[in-house]
Design an enzyme around this catalytic site. Structure first.
Site, short mmCIF file in Angstrom:
data_model
loop_
_atom_site.label_atom_id
_atom_site.label_comp_id
_atom_site.label_asym_id
_atom_site.label_seq_id
_atom_site.Cartn_x
_atom_site.Cartn_y
_atom_site.Cartn_z
CG MET A 16 -1.66 -1.06 1.34
SD MET A 16 -3.15 -1.01 2.78
CE MET A 16 -2.00 -2.00 3.65
CD GLN A 58 2.78 -4.37 -5.89
OE1 GLN A 58 1.93 -3.16 -5.58
NE2 GLN A 58 2.22 -5.68 -6.16
CB CYS A 92 -2.38 0.34 -9.28
SG CYS A 92 -1.90 2.42 -8.32
CE LYS A 100 -2.89 -6.36 -4.02
NZ LYS A 100 -3.96 -5.27 -4.70
CG ASN A 136 -6.30 -7.50 -2.03
OD1 ASN A 136 -6.20 -6.60 -2.69
ND2 ASN A 136 -5.84 -7.11 -0.93
N GLY A 137 -9.67 -8.45 -0.84
CA GLY A 137 -10.34 -6.67 -1.22
C GLY A 137 -11.34 -7.11 0.29
CG ASP A 138 -14.76 -6.25 0.82
OD1 ASP A 138 -14.22 -5.07 0.55
OD2 ASP A 138 -16.16 -5.30 -0.72
N GLY A 165 -5.26 -5.59 3.40
CA GLY A 165 -5.12 -4.43 3.47
C GLY A 165 -5.37 -3.25 4.06
NE ARG A 166 -10.60 -0.70 1.20
CZ ARG A 166 -10.85 -0.08 0.59
NH1 ARG A 166 -11.82 0.76 0.33
NH2 ARG A 166 -11.68 -1.36 0.08
#
Length: 330
Positions: free
Chosen positions: A19, A72, A102, A141, A204-206, A228-229
């Site tokens: 990130m 990365q 991205c 990714k 990945n995601g949520d 991630g977040r």
């Protein structure tokens, strides 16, 4: 056991996502301590590396305590990407990861990141050339596709595997979605269930709760989760997921003492690495989550993110612990 090349990982490893302005060495160190199995650097411009741009080369810093760690890189020019591989190798990472996901306009407009999803042949040829140019495992990714009408992730993943990609992490949104709406893990499961696939497939995601991580593992059958977040300002997320996997129960939330200690260490490590000004400025994004859920906290949060000198921020931390030290997080 899950393997990326010769790197052995536990069943269903948890990976810290790359990130921008977040997954720097100080934050990666905190996440590693709390159970992250693999950590990735911020994404690094191949063009910036070959120009020896200070911001890009600084991101190559990695430390032994982080391993296994992936660097990365992103770009769309073959020559630049291959030259950047040679530069990256000198930093001694365990993995080289290519960013094909991205969604930011300034990256996409150059045909890099998710922009390459418009040219799958180039995506595959770049990956093949990079695999052949290094002995390190090369991972990718990416996203489901450019938009809903161009989702071909099963075919794309298979082609990437066939040219030597060692693992693939897939964000469950298209570029058109950016970060809006819900991530769709069903196409990622289709990739994993493709009988021709044998490399690890990470989702990945949520993934923002232990239950979501378990769902990704048990219902969708993926090989691991890239976080991630949910980890920003909350490195304890990794240990909470692992505790939930082991016990089926939620782990007690970190205490105020743990939070203040982590915030202090994070800031100090950032200053040691980036210097006073940048260290203070770039750690601010984490404070909201470090101290989320404390009533009547607005004044302290405001001071944390507006104070320009580290002594002032450390003073706020001391005041927070003195005033809210007994607060119970639920």
């Amino acid at each position: 056991m899950v393997k990326i090349g010769d790197i052995e990982l536990p069943d269903f490893p948890l990976l810290l996502a790359p990130m921008e302005d977040v997954s720097d060495p100080p934050f990666r160190a905190l996440c590693k301590e709390q159970g992250a199995d693999v950590v990735y650097t911020e994404f690094i411009s191949s063009e910036g590396l070959i120009r020896d741009a200070a911001k890009s080369t600084m991101k190559l810093d990695i430390y032994e305590k982080e391993r296994p760690v992936g660097i990365q890189i992103f770009g769309a020019n073959l020559d630049s990407m291959l030259k950047s591989v040679e530069i990256v190798e000198k930093s001694g990472p365990d993995i080289i990861d290519i960013n094909f996901g991205c969604p930011v306009k300034k990256v996409v407009s150059k045909g890099a990141g998710a922009g390459i999803l418009k040219d799958i042949d180039l995506m595959v040829s770049l990956t093949k050339a990079m695999v052949e140019h290094t002995k390190l495992p090369v991972t990718v990714k990416t996203r489901l596709g450019w938009d809903h009408d161009t989702i071909k992730i099963v075919e794309v993943a298979e082609r990437l595997q066939d040219v030597g990609c060692a693992a693939i992490a897939i964000h469950g949104r298209t570029r058109a979605q950016m970060y809006k709406g819900d991530a769709d893990w069903h196409p990622i499961a289709e990739v994993k269930n493709n009988p021709r696939m044998h490399i690890p497939v990470f989702g990945n995601g949520d993934v923002n709760s232990p239950e979501k991580a378990m769902l990704m593992r048990d219902k969708f059958g993926l090989d691991g989760a890239m976080i991630g977040r949910a980890s920003i300002g909350y490195p304890w997320f990794f240990r909470e997921v692992k505790y939930f996997f082991e016990t089926g129960e939620h782990m007690a939330k970190p205490t105020m003492e743990e939070r203040v200690d982590a915030a202090r260490r994070h800031l100090q490590m950032s200053i040691d690495w980036k210097g006073e000004r940048l260290g203070v400025f770039e750690t601010r994004r984490h404070y909201t989550n470090y101290f989320k859920g404390i009533p009547h906290f607005k004044e302290y949060r405001q001071r944390m993110v507006t104070t320009d000198d580290s002594a002032g921020v450390f003073q706020v931390f001391d005041e927070v612990f003195e005033k809210f030290g007994d607060h119970q997080f639920v």
